[in-house]
Each structure stands twice: as C-alpha cells, then as structure tokens.
Design a protein around this motif. Structure first.
Motif, PDB file in Angstrom:
ATOM      1  N   LEU A   1      -4.544   0.575  12.591  1.00  0.00           N
ATOM      2  CA  LEU A   1      -4.856   1.027  10.960  1.00  0.00           C
ATOM      3  C   LEU A   1      -4.617   2.361  10.066  1.00  0.00           C
ATOM      4  O   LEU A   1      -4.148   2.892   9.511  1.00  0.00           O
ATOM      5  CB  LEU A   1      -6.307  -0.017  10.326  1.00  0.00           C
ATOM      6  CG  LEU A   1      -6.278  -0.229   9.402  1.00  0.00           C
ATOM      7  CD1 LEU A   1      -5.206  -1.590   9.171  1.00  0.00           C
ATOM      8  CD2 LEU A   1      -7.698  -1.413   8.689  1.00  0.00           C
TER       9      LEU A   1
ATOM     10  N   ALA B   1      -1.437   4.434  10.440  1.00  0.00           N
ATOM     11  CA  ALA B   1      -0.999   3.886   9.355  1.00  0.00           C
ATOM     12  C   ALA B   1      -1.252   4.866   8.435  1.00  0.00           C
ATOM     13  O   ALA B   1      -0.480   5.410   7.435  1.00  0.00           O
ATOM     14  CB  ALA B   1      -0.931   2.377   9.233  1.00  0.00           C
ATOM     15  N   PHE B   2      -2.864   4.721   8.235  1.00  0.00           N
ATOM     16  CA  PHE B   2      -3.539   5.205   7.023  1.00  0.00           C
ATOM     17  C   PHE B   2      -2.606   6.903   6.833  1.00  0.00           C
ATOM     18  O   PHE B   2      -2.498   7.507   5.871  1.00  0.00           O
ATOM     19  CB  PHE B   2      -4.856   5.722   7.181  1.00  0.00           C
ATOM     20  CG  PHE B   2      -5.873   5.325   6.415  1.00  0.00           C
ATOM     21  CD1 PHE B   2      -5.719   5.133   5.039  1.00  0.00           C
ATOM     22  CD2 PHE B   2      -5.930   6.849   6.494  1.00  0.00           C
ATOM     23  CE1 PHE B   2      -6.630   5.442   4.003  1.00  0.00           C
ATOM     24  CE2 PHE B   2      -6.794   7.348   5.635  1.00  0.00           C
ATOM     25  CZ  PHE B   2      -7.043   6.102   4.162  1.00  0.00           C
TER      26      PHE B   2
ATOM     27  N   PHE C   1       0.615   7.299   6.708  1.00  0.00           N
ATOM     28  CA  PHE C   1       0.911   7.174   5.084  1.00  0.00           C
ATOM     29  C   PHE C   1       0.572   8.625   3.521  1.00  0.00           C
ATOM     30  O   PHE C   1       1.463   8.569   3.087  1.00  0.00           O
ATOM     31  CB  PHE C   1       0.300   5.529   4.135  1.00  0.00           C
ATOM     32  CG  PHE C   1       0.412   5.817   2.905  1.00  0.00           C
ATOM     33  CD1 PHE C   1       1.283   4.709   2.306  1.00  0.00           C
ATOM     34  CD2 PHE C   1      -0.714   6.645   1.956  1.00  0.00           C
ATOM     35  CE1 PHE C   1       1.360   4.303   1.684  1.00  0.00           C
ATOM     36  CE2 PHE C   1      -0.372   5.743   0.747  1.00  0.00           C
ATOM     37  CZ  PHE C   1       0.766   4.916   0.640  1.00  0.00           C
TER      38      PHE C   1
ATOM     39  N   ALA D   1       5.303   2.355   5.941  1.00  0.00           N
ATOM     40  CA  ALA D   1       4.685   1.721   4.843  1.00  0.00           C
ATOM     41  C   ALA D   1       4.567   2.804   3.776  1.00  0.00           C
ATOM     42  O   ALA D   1       4.867   1.788   2.220  1.00  0.00           O
ATOM     43  CB  ALA D   1       3.390   1.213   5.328  1.00  0.00           C
TER      44      ALA D   1
END
Lengths: 348, 329, 364
Positions: free
Chosen positions: C291, C294-295, C298, C314
């Motif tokens: 996670l 991804a963060f 991002f 994402a």
C-alpha cells in the motif's frame, strides 16, 4: 417443613441444553426443587454438574446461543419466571432476586467506580437519582463491614482487595432487600480466612433481612456450615435432596457418600489416604443410557446401566425432613452408613 | 500528571530536534539547490539568490542560523521573515519558519497559515467519518455477531482496510460526482467540498476502527461483569452503553494516535486527487521543488501535531481506564 | 521422570481405563507440532486457503511475466485518446509485437523473453483491458507493474524483519537499562512522521540518481531499504515483548528446572514462540508495504517511468476521471488487481494469525 406455603421459589422440571460443536449438551436435565423463606439451600456438585447453569437459568441469564431452556417452570410470587418478558424479568433481577458470583475480581466492572455500580441498582429499581442513592449505598457498604464506606464508594474495583470486592458484591445484591439471594461459589476465589468472614457475614445478613439464600458450591465444608438443606447434583440431575444433618450423617446416594468421604476430617481416621470419587465426571454430550454415576459407583448393579433412576422419596427412620434420592440402591447405601456409624461415633 | 506532561514535553523537544536536524542535513546533503532547476536564471542572479538565503554558507552555519535565535548575518541583519532587517532575533526558536524559496513573496508561516486550516478541516471530517462509520459498524457487528449483517460488515471492513484510499476516492468520484451529481468534483470552498475527500480519507480508518470495535466489544461482552450487570436488572441497551462500551472502545482510543498520523499522511494523496490547496499539497510540491524551508516547516508542523495528538490520546486513555497510571505510561 | 510415571500408581486414578490407552491418547495430542497444527487449521479456514491460492497464482503470473504473449508494457502508440478494451472472444490476439520494447532486463528475464519469442513469435494478446492515453497495453502494464510492487513489498518486509527481530530480540534478551534505552529510541522514532523523511530521501535519490548508479546502487534498492526502515519499529516492539514475556514465563522456568540446556531453551522454546508471532506480523506487513509503495508512486516519488508499478498505474488512472469521457478501464482493472491482492494478503494474514494463535491451538 415441606409446607408449600413457605416456598418462595419453586423450580419444576427445569431442563437446559447447550448446542455446541461437539453436539447437544444437556447441562440441566429435569431438575425440580424449592427454596423456603429465609432458609439457606445448598446446591453442591463437581464442576460441570450443572449447578451454576441451574442458578443462571432461574434469572434467565443463560447465554443464548448456545444455551436454550428446554422446559420447566420457575415459580416465584405466583408467576413463572421463564414465561416473563425481558422487561418484566428485569424488574425481578437485582430487585426481588439477586445474584453474586464466584470471582469478585471479574464480576465488578473495572472501569466504573463502586458508587456508579451500586447506585445503578437503586436508579433502575427505585427510580432514585445518583445523589439520593449515595447515602443508601454507603449504608449498604457499612452493613457488609466495609470500614470507610464513603471512601470505598469513590474507589475503583482494582483498588480493593478480593474480600472487599466480594463484600461490595454482597452489598450490591442486598441493596433492594431481595427475597432470594443466589450465590454462585461466593467464596471459592478467596483466601480461607476471608472465606470464613464472608460466610459469617452472609449468615448475619440473612438473619437481619430474612433473605433466602441458594448457595451454589462444590465445597462440602461450606455447605455443612451454612446450609439448612442440600441438593446434590450430578451430571445435570439431582442425585439427592436432604436436610444438611441427614445428608452429612447418613448420605443415601453413593455419589453424596463419595463426596462426603472426600472431605478431609480433622478428627478420626487420619492415617488413611484421602478418599476421592473414582473416575472422571461424565461427558454431558454423551451420557450413558442408565444412571450417569453407574460407571464410577461401587454400589452399581446391572440394572443401573440400563434404567435411569428417578428422584423418589426414601425411607429413613431418623430423617429430620423428607429425603429424596435418585438411586435404586439407596437402602443399601443407608445400611452401610448405619453400619459404619458406631465406629465413627456418629459425630455431628 | 504534571510529571507525565513534563516528561512528555522533554521527549517532545528531543524528537522534534532530531526531526529538524535530520531533515535539515538530508536536504542540504544533495548537490545543487532550489535554484538549479530555474533555467531562466543566469549565474549571477543565482549567486545572488543563494546569498540572500545564505545557501553559500557552510551547512552548520546555515543550521545555527535557521534554528536561531541569534542572527549570524552580520552584514544586513536580514532575517527570514520579510528580510527587512528589522528584527534581530528570529529563526525557528521564535516560531519563524523563514521565507519560502519558491513562492518568493511569501513566508512559510504565511503559506502554512493559509493551508493548515484547510487540512485540519479535511482531517477533522475524515476522523469524523472514521469514527462515525467505524464505531457504529463495529458495535452493530458485535451485537449481531454471527448474523448476515455481521458477516457483511466484516467483509466490507476487510475490503476497506485492503484498498488504498485513492482507489476509494476514484470510486467515490465516479459514483457521486459523475453518475449521481451530488457533489462538486474538486477544489475547496465549502463543507460540501470536504464531504467526499473526507470520506475517502477516513474510509480505511473506519474499516480498521470497525474491526477493533467489534473485537473489543466481543471481548468485553464475554466478561463476567457484563453478566453481573444483566443480573442487576439493567436493560440490554443500558448494559451496552454503561458497561460494555467504555471497555470495548479502549482499543479504539489507543488506535486514535496512529490513526491521526495516518490521516495526516493520507491527506497528501487525497489533497492531490481532489485538488485541495492544503498543507499536504504544499509539502509534496516543496519536496519536489527543493523548497527547503517550506518542506521543513510542514515536517516540523506535522511532527508537532502527531506528537501532541498522541499525548492527548494517552491522557484520554488514562481517564477512561482507571487501572492505568500515568506514571507508568 | 519417564520411569516414575510409567508405573501404574494408585494415586493417579485412571477412571477404570488402561494406562496404555491413556498414553496412546496423549501421544495423539503431542504428535502434532505447532506448524502442522497451524497448517491444518489454515487449510480448514477456507477464505484464507483460497487467498493463499490466489496469491500463488498472482505471484506465478507476475514472476513469469516475460513468458506470456503480452504486448510490451512501454511500447507507445500515440493516439488521440485511450482505446477501450477488446474482449478476448471478439479478437483473441494479433501480431506486431516488438522484442525491443522493454527497459533493461536482468539475465533471467531476458532469457524468458527469448523463450517467448521462440514460442509465440511476434504474436500477442489483443488489448483485452484497453490501452492508456499513450497507447500502452493496460493488461501488460498491470502484469509487469505487479513485479515491482511485489518485489518491493517482499524485500522491504524482509528488511524490516531483519532489523526489527535483531533489535527487538537484543533489547529483550539484554534487558535492564539497555532495553530501556533501546525502547526509548523506538518510542521517539514512532512519533516521527516518517512519510516526510521518506519523501526527502526519495527526492534526494532521484536527484542523485546518476551518482548512485555510478556507485553501482540502483535507486530501487534504496527504495526497498527505506521502506524496510519504516516498518521495523512495530516488529521490534512485538519481538521484544514476546522475548521478555518468555524469559520470565513459568514454562521456561520449568524447562530450566528440568535441566534443559540454554540452547535447548533457546531453540526449543523461545525461537518457535517468537517465530510464530513474527510470521503473523510478517503477513500483515506485506500488504501495508504494498500500500505504501502505491502511495509513494502515486505521489510521483517511487518507481520512475518507463518502469511501471501498481502505484504508478493507479496514479495514471486519476487522468481517467473526468466528466467528459469515462475511461473506466484505466481505473477498474488496476483497482481490481490491487484490491484482490491486498484483500487476499489481509485475509491470509488474519488466517495465519488465527492458525498460530496459541489460545485456539488444538481446537478446530
């Protein structure tokens, strides 16, 4: 004695089962008994014999699921408690019939003060405000022998000793002056000296308030000192009902006899090893067809393994009250008691 | 109590100092500086800019100057804020974060002053959602344990924990902005603008709180004092409110500390998606732009916030649970 | 001790059952080790077991990515707008694959790519999941992106494991003042918002990319290490707590009284007990790290183009959100992939925790 006028609570044919993963467990199976006004009734048995479940069932406190009350009546004040709505039942709980539990460490809410927990009872049953309730709570605490009630009211359970906590529990149970106090192993978690103090206190309060007490315990010693009459429970059924004196002098069920022999005696034959009832309590999920005690019983005959004995009136010439025993061989047990009596001196 | 707070404060100073020092030297360890990327600036101007912000000094001197309170700039006496030379004292110790390197007309204090209320509002809305949804779902789930609703709540909360908040955000935007036109797509201005971002930010925490609450409540509901409460004649609702809730929510309270930190962190992403001009957006931009003072300012601010809120949570915990002594905590 | 108990003794009442029968029963209980018991219970937990299978499949597909006849994850095909998916039953595949459309691959991946070239030639799947705004195949990017996401989470978790277990065990074993000081440091680190420091370091390494690569350090390696550095704190606390509890526990005392050697106590009692708690925590850390990757990606600070990770995908998908066009395929596939993986990891983590919970041992 035995006069139904004096009965404050009558239990008829109570059965409780638990539906577990291992199958259905008949924790209480067709139990009937009564409590008379102002008396102390002992309910004894090994752990898992269904005595605590019987106790909880009286006030509808069996956790459901998995527990289900299958059948029976609990008559109190002309009403069947098992048929009451939750709302009506709540008016009985803690008010007309109250309860104290085994472990005062865990039975009091650790996050609330003693006052909050005591006053709550008066708030719901007497409609008092917290301020009105406080002096009564302090009085109640004084009555159970707590030295500085005011200070105690403001403390949290963890700040009190085990004995003090049990006193608080008793005070809480007696706040509304109940007709009946159901005490589930009230002294088991306490030190022996504290045990004696608590039992003494309960006896005194009973005298003052005229409360009937049902004392659930596995400790024959406690029963001997406190109870007027005793119910002996085994594997969810009543094995024997008798006055305390009769039971201790002349047990008529082999199981009662075994229990009594397993109590260490201060006087008498000190050389022998302490007797224990042989074997293990039966698995309630798969009870034998006959008498549940038969596999452990030295009096058992062939018939015992097939037919389950019912609780029936037995003849005992010296009985002080009605004697009910669930054993076909009761007469033999009694004969054995009487034969042993001269040697033991029949001391009471 | 005072001893606890005092000790906490000492550790707070140590922690903040570590954060300041580490991030200060980390940033200055990199070759180049904030003005390198400006291709339009010629060498002379760049030198001037560096001199203005003292980037030509050795790092230790910059560090002392940055911390304050004494002014090392003998020549002009120019301090960070405004740089008009009027103040002799300044630096971090006087609460002055200095000028922003990129937004040249603003001080870091100005920028934080404008953006912090937005981020705080967003964080509050997110926390509100997290607690509202999490607690109610958790309590219901515990009370109805074993039922279909319980199963449903547990499934949704497991998904909620697993899915990143920006995916939740994208989903919410598609649903409530484009399909059902309930909310404005992005930007900042009213509470309506905060509704969806708050939900997206608080959602995963709601899921976690729901699980904590369920476990906590089940644990408490199996305690003997709950049976005592029933035996006293309390109604099920009162047993729940008076006796079970307080104990059942203790694990949630201790989670609030990490949750605040998480929400602050998560807001970096959510602010970016919803184009909210909060502190998080400024921080990401400043880190990318090498805007030293602004990035430092936000970092220090968030350290203080997290530390402060954690202390408050610890205090709250001791008030809720009389068994915990502050001295031991 | 064995000699005495084997003799039938009057005091040990057996309830009429033979000693042999009892011993036989006892063997059945004892015969199950912590791990086989846990594994049996994990298998019985259906959702956890399916999660394990799903994760196995995902891992397999991801690691063998070069082998599948996927389009190149970075081959650009500039168009006006993203192309919608073509269902496999409409058009299964097409030709036109170009073996050069990859970033620098390792030796194994290059070999796998060769195998693929020999097997399928220039044939590739049709764009079943559509293309992004630069005409890149979404399915291929999700599969290739999973590799970095999975790698990051596993390596970073192992990093955190190494640091956390060493630190925690050391603190717990040394005890006293050392323990106090070590845990105080952990406390301080706990209250630091690490995300900010991570972002600093990440900007630093992107800035110093060339210098680092000259020194033979991949930026991705620093990234792994960095994430590992954040997640070791809880691990250290948990391990230290467990070690302390074990050190003072009665059964260790009992083992010592019975004359067990220090090594036996360490490897027979302490290690297995600590290990189970570490494994539980490990299964819960992997999704957290994934996670976090991804963060970070991002925010544009993680993996850099042309490489691709789930976080980057994402991030790209945010472009798809606009009121004029609905490029749903840019959002839903990546959201689905991440959702399923993280959900499976979480369910598996919970399952492992339940399976290893000593309170539930021996029960169903």
């Amino acid at each position: 004695m035995g006069d139904s006028e004096n009965r404050v609570l009558e239990v008829k044919d109570l059965s409780v089962r638990f539906d577990t993963h291992q199958g259905t467990v008949r924790a209480v199976d067709g139990v009937s008994f009564y409590i008379e006004e102002g008396e102390t009734l002992g309910l004894v048995g090994e752990s898992g014999s269904g005595k605590s479940v019987t106790n909880l069932a009286l006030l509808g406190l069996i956790p459901n699921p998995p527990g289900v009350i299958d059948s029976g009546q609990v008559l109190f004040d002309g009403k069947d408690l098992l048929k009451l709505s939750i709302h009506e039942m709540r008016k009985i709980r803690g008010n007309r019939i109250s309860m104290i539990f085994q472990d005062p460490m865990t039975s009091l809410n650790p996050l609330l003060t003693i006052e909050q927990q005591l006053a709550e009872v008066l708030e719901i049953h007497r409609g008092m405000s917290r301020r009105e309730a406080r002096p009564l709570c302090a009085k109640g605490l004084g009555e159970v022998g707590i030295p500085s009630p005011e200070k105690c009211l403001d403390s949290y359970p963890h700040e009190l000793s085990g004995g003090m906590r049990q006193r608080v529990m008793i005070a809480m149970a007696l706040l509304c002056d109940p007709k009946i106090l159901l005490a589930d192993e009230p002294t088991t978690a306490l030190d022996v000296t504290i045990q004696a103090q608590i039992l003494e206190l309960m006896a005194k309060l009973q005298k003052d308030h005229g409360t009937a007490i049902m004392l659930v315990t596995h400790d024959m010693g406690v029963v001997a000192g406190q109870a007027d009459r005793v119910n002996v429970m085994y594997a969810g059924r009543l094995a024997e009902t008798a006055s305390t004196k009769d039971l201790f002098d002349r047990p008529m069920h082999p199981y009662s006899k075994g229990l009594l022999e397993s109590v260490p005696r201060l006087f008498g034959d000190a050389s022998g090893e302490l007797f224990s009832v042989p074997g293990q309590p039966p698995d309630l999920a798969s009870l034998p067809a006959g008498c549940a005690f038969a596999p452990r019983c030295s009096y058992a005959v062939d018939a015992c393994t097939n037919t389950r004995p019912e609780l029936t009136v037995q003849i005992d010439a010296n009985a002080t009250s009605e004697r009910l025993v669930a054993c076909t061989e009761a007469a033999r047990v009694l004969a054995a008691d009487l034969a042993a009596e001269p040697a033991d001196g029949g001391a009471s | 109590m005072t001893g606890f707070l005092l000790r906490r404060f000492c550790w707070f100073l140590v922690t903040t100092w570590i954060v300041i020092t580490v991030s200060f030297f980390l940033m200055r360890a990199v070759p180049g500086g904030p003005f390198d990327t400006d291709r339009t600036v010629n060498a002379a101007i760049e030198r001037n800019m560096k001199a203005r912000y003292h980037l030509d000094w050795p790092s230790w001197k910059q560090y002392v100057h940055y911390l304050g309170p004494f002014n090392l700039d003998e020549e002009t006496g120019a301090r960070f804020a405004g740089g008009d030379g009027s103040a002799t004292f300044g630096g971090l110790l006087t609460g002055d974060f200095g000028p922003s390197f990129k937004y040249r007309d603003f001080s870091v204090n100005d920028i934080i002053g404008q953006s912090l209320p937005i981020s705080v509002a967003l964080g509050t809305v997110a926390m509100f959602w997290a607690l509202l949804l999490g607690l109610s779902a958790g309590i219901l789930s515990a009370v109805w344990r074993g039922s279909t609703s319980d199963l449903g709540i547990r499934l949704v909360s497991t998904i909620g924990i697993a899915v990143p908040n920006f995916i939740v955000a994208l989903f919410l935007i598609t649903l409530f902005v484009f399909k059902i036109e309930l909310f404005p797509v992005a930007g900042w201005g009213s509470l309506r603008h905060l509704f969806l971002p708050g939900l997206a930010l608080g959602g995963p925490f709601a899921a976690y709180i729901a699980r904590l609450t369920r476990t906590g409540m089940l644990e408490v509901l199996s305690q003997e004092y709950i049976r005592t409460a029933h035996a006293k004649g309390l109604s099920p609702a009162k047993v729940l409110m008076r006796h079970a809730l307080k104990g059942g929510l203790l694990p949630v309270v201790s989670f609030l500390g990490p949750a605040t930190a998480g929400i602050l962190t998560g807001s970096l992403v959510i602010e970016k998606i919803f184009a909210i001009p909060g502190t998080g957006t400024h921080f990401v931009n400043s880190a990318l732009n090498r805007d030293y003072t602004l990035a430092m300012g936000v970092t220090i601010l968030y350290t203080v916030l997290v530390y402060g809120l954690n202390t408050i949570v610890d205090l709250a915990y001791t008030f809720l649970d009389p068994r915990i002594k502050l001295e031991e905590a | 001790m064995s000699d005495e108990t084997n003799k039938p003794d009057k005091r040990w009442d057996l309830g009429g059952r033979d000693l042999e029968v009892l011993l036989e029963e006892a063997k059945q209980y004892k015969g199950e080790s912590l791990w086989s018991d846990a594994w049996r219970r994990l298998k019985r937990n259906r959702s956890a077991f399916w999660s394990l299978i799903i994760l196995g499949v995902i891992l397999g597909v991801s690691m063998l990515a070069p082998l599948w006849p996927l389009a190149s994850p970075m081959a650009l095909d500039l168009q006006l707008e993203p192309q919608p998916p073509v269902a496999p039953w409409v058009e299964f595949g097409r030709t036109g694959w170009d073996s050069t459309g990859y970033w620098e691959l390792g030796a194994i991946d290059s070999a796998l790519l060769k195998v693929r070239e020999n097997l399928f030639g220039d044939w590739q799947f049709e764009r079943w999941m559509g293309t992004d705004s630069k005409g890149r195949d979404v399915m291929s990017r999700i599969v290739w992106g999973s590799r970095i996401s999975i790698q990051v989470s596993i390596v970073a978790t192992l990093c955190s494991l190494l640091i956390g277990v060493t630190y925690g065990a050391l603190a717990g074993l040394l005890g006293g003042r050392v323990d106090n000081a070590m845990m105080r440091i952990v406390d301080i680190l706990y209250s630091i918002p690490f995300i900010f420091l991570v972002i600093f370091v990440l900007t630093l390494i992107t800035e110093m990319k060339t210098e680092l690569e000259d020194a033979g350090i991949e930026t991705l390696d620093v990234f792994y290490l960095l994430l590992g550095l954040i997640y070791w704190l809880t691990m250290a606390r948990v391990v230290r707590g467990q070690v302390l509890a074990l050190k003072n526990s009665e059964f260790i005392e009992a083992a010592r009284v019975m004359g067990a050697s220090t090594w036996r106590i360490l490897f027979g009692h302490i290690v297995p007990n600590v290990l189970s708690i570490v494994i539980v925590y490990l299964t819960l850390t992997i999704p957290a790290v994934m996670l976090f990757e991804a963060f970070i990606s991002f925010l544009g600070l993680g993996v850099q183009a042309p490489k691709v990770s789930w976080g980057l995908l994402a991030s790209d998908s945010v472009e798809a959100i606009n009121p004029v066009h609905s490029y749903w395929w840019l959002v839903s596939w990546i959201a689905g992939a991440m959702g399923v993986t993280l959900l499976a990891l979480n369910i598996l983590g919970d399952g492992v925790r339940d399976a290893l919970d000593p309170k539930l041992r021996g029960k169903d």
